[in-house]
Design a protein around this motif. Structure first.
Motif, PDB file in Angstrom:
ATOM      1  N   GLY A 145       0.796  -1.219   0.000  1.00 44.98           N
ATOM      2  CA  GLY A 145       0.000   0.000   0.000  1.00 44.98           C
ATOM      3  C   GLY A 145       0.828   1.268   0.000  1.00 44.98           C
ATOM      4  O   GLY A 145       0.281   2.364  -0.164  1.00 44.98           O
ATOM      5  N   ALA A 146       2.151   1.151   0.202  1.00 46.15           N
ATOM      6  CA  ALA A 146       3.008   2.341   0.159  1.00 46.15           C
ATOM      7  C   ALA A 146       3.026   2.883  -1.269  1.00 46.15           C
ATOM      8  O   ALA A 146       3.216   2.140  -2.223  1.00 46.15           O
ATOM      9  CB  ALA A 146       4.416   1.996   0.623  1.00 46.15           C
ATOM     10  N   SER A 147       2.816   4.175  -1.408  1.00 49.87           N
ATOM     11  CA  SER A 147       2.718   4.782  -2.739  1.00 49.87           C
ATOM     12  C   SER A 147       3.887   5.689  -3.074  1.00 49.87           C
ATOM     13  O   SER A 147       4.006   6.154  -4.204  1.00 49.87           O
ATOM     14  CB  SER A 147       1.412   5.585  -2.850  1.00 49.87           C
ATOM     15  N   ALA A 148       4.764   5.972  -2.118  1.00 53.00           N
ATOM     16  CA  ALA A 148       5.888   6.858  -2.384  1.00 53.00           C
ATOM     17  C   ALA A 148       6.994   6.598  -1.370  1.00 53.00           C
ATOM     18  O   ALA A 148       6.750   6.113  -0.263  1.00 53.00           O
ATOM     19  CB  ALA A 148       5.454   8.323  -2.315  1.00 53.00           C
ATOM     20  N   ARG A 149       8.200   6.909  -1.773  1.00 58.40           N
ATOM     21  CA  ARG A 149       9.368   6.882  -0.883  1.00 58.40           C
ATOM     22  C   ARG A 149       9.918   8.302  -0.871  1.00 58.40           C
ATOM     23  O   ARG A 149      10.433   8.798  -1.877  1.00 58.40           O
ATOM     24  CB  ARG A 149      10.413   5.892  -1.387  1.00 58.40           C
ATOM     25  N   LEU A 150       9.788   8.968   0.264  1.00 57.12           N
ATOM     26  CA  LEU A 150      10.062  10.397   0.338  1.00 57.12           C
ATOM     27  C   LEU A 150      11.092  10.713   1.406  1.00 57.12           C
ATOM     28  O   LEU A 150      11.230   9.973   2.386  1.00 57.12           O
ATOM     29  CB  LEU A 150       8.772  11.165   0.658  1.00 57.12           C
ATOM     30  N   PRO A 151      11.802  11.822   1.259  1.00 56.98           N
ATOM     31  CA  PRO A 151      12.702  12.263   2.324  1.00 56.98           C
ATOM     32  C   PRO A 151      11.927  12.869   3.485  1.00 56.98           C
ATOM     33  O   PRO A 151      11.036  13.692   3.289  1.00 56.98           O
ATOM     34  CB  PRO A 151      13.577  13.310   1.627  1.00 56.98           C
ATOM     35  N   LEU A 152      12.275  12.444   4.683  1.00 58.27           N
ATOM     36  CA  LEU A 152      11.703  12.996   5.917  1.00 58.27           C
ATOM     37  C   LEU A 152      12.812  13.710   6.676  1.00 58.27           C
ATOM     38  O   LEU A 152      13.906  13.170   6.836  1.00 58.27           O
ATOM     39  CB  LEU A 152      11.109  11.881   6.777  1.00 58.27           C
ATOM     40  N   GLN A 153      12.525  14.915   7.145  1.00 57.22           N
ATOM     41  CA  GLN A 153      13.538  15.662   7.876  1.00 57.22           C
ATOM     42  C   GLN A 153      12.900  16.447   9.011  1.00 57.22           C
ATOM     43  O   GLN A 153      11.709  16.749   8.985  1.00 57.22           O
ATOM     44  CB  GLN A 153      14.297  16.620   6.943  1.00 57.22           C
ATOM     45  N   ARG A 154      13.733  16.758   9.999  1.00 57.54           N
ATOM     46  CA  ARG A 154      13.357  17.639  11.099  1.00 57.54           C
ATOM     47  C   ARG A 154      14.484  18.655  11.258  1.00 57.54           C
ATOM     48  O   ARG A 154      15.621  18.413  10.820  1.00 57.54           O
ATOM     49  CB  ARG A 154      13.171  16.839  12.387  1.00 57.54           C
ATOM     50  N   PRO A 155      14.231  19.787  11.901  1.00 56.50           N
ATOM     51  CA  PRO A 155      15.310  20.757  12.109  1.00 56.50           C
ATOM     52  C   PRO A 155      16.294  20.249  13.152  1.00 56.50           C
ATOM     53  O   PRO A 155      15.939  19.442  14.018  1.00 56.50           O
ATOM     54  CB  PRO A 155      14.577  22.010  12.597  1.00 56.50           C
ATOM     55  N   PRO A 156      17.539  20.688  13.110  1.00 58.00           N
ATOM     56  CA  PRO A 156      18.520  20.246  14.115  1.00 58.00           C
ATOM     57  C   PRO A 156      18.110  20.597  15.533  1.00 58.00           C
ATOM     58  O   PRO A 156      18.549  19.937  16.478  1.00 58.00           O
ATOM     59  CB  PRO A 156      19.799  20.994  13.701  1.00 58.00           C
ATOM     60  N   PHE A 157      17.270  21.617  15.688  1.00 54.97           N
ATOM     61  CA  PHE A 157      16.831  22.053  17.012  1.00 54.97           C
ATOM     62  C   PHE A 157      15.436  21.547  17.351  1.00 54.97           C
ATOM     63  O   PHE A 157      14.770  22.105  18.227  1.00 54.97           O
ATOM     64  CB  PHE A 157      16.840  23.585  17.076  1.00 54.97           C
ATOM     65  N   CYS A 158      14.976  20.480  16.693  1.00 58.73           N
ATOM     66  CA  CYS A 158      13.625  19.949  16.915  1.00 58.73           C
ATOM     67  C   CYS A 158      13.385  19.713  18.407  1.00 58.73           C
ATOM     68  O   CYS A 158      14.123  18.959  19.056  1.00 58.73           O
ATOM     69  CB  CYS A 158      13.453  18.641  16.145  1.00 58.73           C
ATOM     70  N   PRO A 159      12.372  20.340  18.988  1.00 61.79           N
ATOM     71  CA  PRO A 159      12.154  20.178  20.439  1.00 61.79           C
ATOM     72  C   PRO A 159      11.795  18.756  20.838  1.00 61.79           C
ATOM     73  O   PRO A 159      12.147  18.315  21.934  1.00 61.79           O
ATOM     74  CB  PRO A 159      11.011  21.155  20.729  1.00 61.79           C
ATOM     75  N   PHE A 160      11.115  18.024  19.960  1.00 59.92           N
ATOM     76  CA  PHE A 160      10.732  16.654  20.317  1.00 59.92           C
ATOM     77  C   PHE A 160      11.952  15.735  20.336  1.00 59.92           C
ATOM     78  O   PHE A 160      12.024  14.823  21.156  1.00 59.92           O
ATOM     79  CB  PHE A 160       9.670  16.141  19.345  1.00 59.92           C
TER      80      PHE A 160
ATOM     81  N   PRO B  99       5.972  26.143  19.599  1.00 53.28           N
ATOM     82  CA  PRO B  99       7.166  26.871  19.195  1.00 53.28           C
ATOM     83  C   PRO B  99       8.235  25.936  18.622  1.00 53.28           C
ATOM     84  O   PRO B  99       8.318  24.772  19.011  1.00 53.28           O
ATOM     85  CB  PRO B  99       7.647  27.521  20.492  1.00 53.28           C
ATOM     86  N   PRO B 100       9.073  26.458  17.700  1.00 47.65           N
ATOM     87  CA  PRO B 100       9.967  25.583  16.943  1.00 47.65           C
ATOM     88  C   PRO B 100      11.200  25.113  17.703  1.00 47.65           C
ATOM     89  O   PRO B 100      11.854  24.180  17.254  1.00 47.65           O
ATOM     90  CB  PRO B 100      10.376  26.462  15.754  1.00 47.65           C
ATOM     91  N   ARG B 101      11.531  25.758  18.851  1.00 43.05           N
ATOM     92  CA  ARG B 101      12.682  25.293  19.616  1.00 43.05           C
ATOM     93  C   ARG B 101      12.403  25.478  21.102  1.00 43.05           C
ATOM     94  O   ARG B 101      11.623  26.337  21.510  1.00 43.05           O
ATOM     95  CB  ARG B 101      13.962  26.010  19.181  1.00 43.05           C
ATOM     96  N   LEU B 102      13.050  24.641  21.927  1.00 42.55           N
ATOM     97  CA  LEU B 102      12.742  24.623  23.360  1.00 42.55           C
ATOM     98  C   LEU B 102      13.049  25.950  24.040  1.00 42.55           C
ATOM     99  O   LEU B 102      12.420  26.290  25.043  1.00 42.55           O
ATOM    100  CB  LEU B 102      13.514  23.496  24.043  1.00 42.55           C
ATOM    101  N   SER B 103      14.000  26.707  23.521  1.00 41.22           N
ATOM    102  CA  SER B 103      14.315  27.998  24.132  1.00 41.22           C
ATOM    103  C   SER B 103      13.165  28.982  23.998  1.00 41.22           C
ATOM    104  O   SER B 103      13.125  29.999  24.689  1.00 41.22           O
ATOM    105  CB  SER B 103      15.585  28.582  23.502  1.00 41.22           C
ATOM    106  N   TRP B 104      12.196  28.676  23.116  1.00 41.47           N
ATOM    107  CA  TRP B 104      10.999  29.514  22.967  1.00 41.47           C
ATOM    108  C   TRP B 104       9.880  29.054  23.901  1.00 41.47           C
ATOM    109  O   TRP B 104       8.878  29.731  24.045  1.00 41.47           O
ATOM    110  CB  TRP B 104      10.488  29.460  21.532  1.00 41.47           C
ATOM    111  N   GLY B 105      10.013  27.852  24.454  1.00 42.25           N
ATOM    112  CA  GLY B 105       8.957  27.288  25.284  1.00 42.25           C
ATOM    113  C   GLY B 105       8.597  25.891  24.823  1.00 42.25           C
ATOM    114  O   GLY B 105       8.998  25.437  23.746  1.00 42.25           O
TER     115      GLY B 105
END
Length: 336
Positions: free
Chosen positions: A56-71, A169-175
């Motif tokens: 059922g997979a229809s695509a193979r795509l690049p997945l990325q997060r920012p270097p400062f990803c809070p998660f 917020p995009p980084r932990l220093s923001w909250g």
């Protein structure tokens, strides 16, 4: 928990993702910057992801997060008392449209400064996908709601570009993060020129305060300013000092705006502020768009130096593998 929009195949069956967990981390992302190849199923109102091929997979795509990803940061540190994240929410799904004109320019909009989330950011049109809504239809609906632009059926084609793990917020220093999305970037290629599309755009001033069209050369310079890394990139010394955009006045009329190039090249700040800049996810999407175009001067994912006579030579960073993207048929979705 609300209906899961983003699900992972971790043990043979789709599982919802907890709001507090990094999707990239759960899929085996290492300590590097990525992107990582992910197999995905693009279904009505839902995204199923796996690090391995699955039926059922229809695509193979690049997945990325920012270097400062809070998660990602929260995955690596013990929980602080009183800093708990929601336990009754999953990861939401968003779709953003990279609209390309027939003369190879892409549309970006500046989010209204009155918005509570990401004001003053330059991004492509897009946002949440409704439950049971086709992903392409959701993106085109947002294009209509934000820009008043309808693309006639049969006059465009489309292909999925990539996936971005987004937090706000995009980084932990923001909250602590309050929103967690996987954003699917869809490249929509119109048969109309930039001028033809621009003539039909009617921006919604409650969501959009300005808009502009980026050519590949300018988009490449913007994409090269990679937020949160020390990786040196190639920046040409002959960039124009400004880019022409359109800004909405209070009465809804548009006026020309001369936007300094320095604004587009601005990096994300360490502390929260509302300065105008291009979002980190948008830079990622622009790099994928340039790769799709086969731009000889700016092969970011492979680290190829651009033969620009006036470019300062810097280390382009590590090479990445080719992405095997399986384009979906251009007639999928109603295009409404």
């Amino acid at each position: 928990m609300a209906a899961a929009r983003v699900q992972l195949l971790l043990s043979g069956r789709p599982e919802s993702v907890s709001f507090a967990r990094s999707v990239c981390g759960l899929l085996g992302a290492g300590p590097g910057l990525g992107p990582w190849p992910i197999h995905c199923s693009l279904k009505r109102g839902r995204l199923v992801l796996s690090s391995r091929p699955f039926p059922g997979a229809s695509a193979r795509l690049p997945l990325q997060r920012p270097p400062f990803c809070p998660f990602a940061a929260l995955d690596e540190r013990p929980r602080v008392p009183g800093a708990e994240l929601p336990t009754d929410r999953g990861v939401d799904l968003g779709v953003a449209i990279i609209l390309q004109s027939s003369d190879k320019a892409v549309l970006l909009t500046r989010r209204a400064r009155t918005l509570s989330i990401s004001p003053n950011l330059w991004v492509p049109p897009g946002e949440h996908v409704e439950l049971e809504e086709e992903l392409l239809d959701g993106g085109l609906r947002e294009l209509w709601e934000e820009c008043g632009l309808h693309l006639p059926q049969g006059q465009f084609s489309w292909v999925p570009l990539g996936l971005w793990e987004s937090a706000y917020p995009p980084r932990l220093s923001w909250g602590l993060p309050k929103y967690h999305h996987i954003v699917l970037y869809l490249l929509v290629i119109s048969q109309e020129s930039q001028q033809q599309l621009q003539a039909r755009i009617q921006p919604n001033p409650s969501e959009v305060s300005a808009l502009m069209w980026l050519t590949p050369d300018v988009a490449a310079a913007v994409a090269a300013t990679e937020d949160g890394t020390e990786t040196p990139r190639l920046l040409p010394q002959d960039l124009p000092p400004s880019v022409l955009a359109l800004e909405l006045e209070e009465d809804g009329r548009a006026r020309p705006l001369v936007l300094p190039m320095s604004t587009l090249l601005r990096m994300i700040p360490t502390m929260a502020e509302g300065k105008e800049r291009v979002s980190t996810g948008t830079k990622f999407a622009l790099r994928l768009w340039l790769q799709h175009l086969g731009q000889p001067r700016w092969d970011f994912l492979h680290g190829t130096p651009p033969p620009c006579k006036s470019a300062a030579h810097l280390d382009p960073g590590p090479a990445k593998e080719e992405w095997n993207m399986d384009p979906l048929p251009p007639n999928q979705g109603s295009g409404k």
